[in-house]
Design an enzyme around this catalytic site. Sequence first.
Site, PDB file in Angstrom:
ATOM      1  N   CYS A  35      -1.583   9.516   2.080  1.00 31.98           N
ATOM      2  CA  CYS A  35      -1.528   8.940   0.789  1.00 31.98           C
ATOM      3  C   CYS A  35      -2.599   8.966  -0.207  1.00 31.98           C
ATOM      4  O   CYS A  35      -2.195   8.984  -1.466  1.00 31.98           O
ATOM      5  CB  CYS A  35      -1.202   7.346   0.815  1.00 31.98           C
ATOM      6  SG  CYS A  35      -2.625   6.488   1.699  1.00 31.98           S
ATOM      7  N   GLU A  93       1.072  -1.299   0.046  1.00 32.13           N
ATOM      8  CA  GLU A  93      -0.051   0.021   0.007  1.00 32.13           C
ATOM      9  C   GLU A  93       0.936   1.199   0.113  1.00 32.13           C
ATOM     10  O   GLU A  93       1.458   1.610   1.053  1.00 32.13           O
ATOM     11  CB  GLU A  93      -0.805  -0.062   1.211  1.00 32.13           C
ATOM     12  CG  GLU A  93      -1.944  -1.138   1.132  1.00 32.13           C
ATOM     13  CD  GLU A  93      -2.955  -1.285   0.038  1.00 32.13           C
ATOM     14  OE1 GLU A  93      -3.287  -0.070  -0.500  1.00 32.13           O
ATOM     15  OE2 GLU A  93      -3.405  -2.266  -0.254  1.00 32.13           O
TER      16      GLU A  93
END
Length: 457
Positions: free
Chosen positions: A246, A212
């Site tokens: 993110c 991720e």
Amino acid sequence: MDRLGIHDIVMKMQAFYGSGVTKDLKFRRRQLELLRRSVVERERDIYDALRKDLGKPKLEAYLGEFALIIREIDYALSHMDSWARPRRVGAPLAFFPARNFIAPEPYGVSLIIGTWNFPFQLSLVPLVGAIAAGNCVLLKPSEVAEASSGLISRIIRDTFDPAFVAAIEGGPETASRLLEERFDHIFFTGSVAVGRAVMSAAAEHLTPVVLELGGKSPCVVDLEVDMETATRKITWGKFFNAGQSCVAVDYLLVHRDIKDKFVGRLTRLIKEFYGDDPSKSRDYCKIVNRRHVERLSRLMAGQKILIGGTADADARYVAPTIISEPAWDSPIMQEEIFGPILPVLEYVDLDEAISKINSMPHPLALYFFSLNRRKQMKIISETSSGGVCINETVLHQPTTTLPFGGRGDSGIGKYHGRWSFDTFSNMKAVTKSSLRLDLNLRYPPYRNKLSLIRRLF
């Protein structure tokens, strides 16, 4: 912890997994209930740790950390029985009487490496999926968020048998030692550079990996837009957690005809949200450490700053900043910003904007604001990203009914809700047939059988 200590923990976990205890759904359910209780009991401690590490306002800590963890646990408890049940799928008629199933099974001992920007969420949400799927877990929280790392480790230590779930604190050296071990599965959240190192280490043992990562998530603003609502959502989505996310909006592409008016509205909203001096606002986060303040300062150097631009490394502060028309080859447009700096660029034609986005690595998220449904579908069909939000920012990430993850440089694999369970499971193919009925079609001699086989298979 030295390599021998880590190896001893992994061996104990492998033995615990080998006992078969974790395959019992009642055991998994009980462990999730224990985790939920431990997190709820330490809610105030979680907020305190996040305030120390990142200066997080309580509301942001609740929305971005605590509530998401509880939601994931509750969702898993409600659905894990059906997720774990073998699923019947079709079989070719030529194979009658065979029946096919998909039987989820745990990978075994999983390594989860968390990160610092949402330290509780990005450590414990993957843990929920790993437990629901029946794995043992060795968890390494990020040392960058020191107070949060310590609390996560205490929660794990006080909640679980260490042969089932354990936490190890430490820096890059500890991570390197962990990656020397043979795990059955690795789940990593962090930067692209470290993700490559994790994948390289995993290749030594052919260990499956979920990465991720992040990247430059663009936000395109069409001429046909509700400017008031769009600017509020973009300002919040960018400066939540001081941009250390993110899925934060990394840069804006705004139609030329509304760019100046749009930027003016963004500037006013920054003052409305955080006051004339955001450094004094309790609703605005700190940068995690001095090194990242210095990194963000370098990215701003030489740019045309419309608002903000100030930084104080001692106070771990970077002002909410808007930059106008940076060069595409400048560092700020080549690197993930991961901070409260918003470059704004203009475009004239939507095809032009799509072409520019597609020329860059696949982003983790893509945002599009428009009232035009045809253009909305054009963005969805002609771009590629981990996720898309239309007339919204960020909210796809905490949704348990959507898979979250990237592609290419922004990540490998998906999680949240059902996808977390599947990520930590080996989907075992099972064919079950009968010994009482066995059609002769597949056996030699093959003469005169092909035409019938072609109709059945």
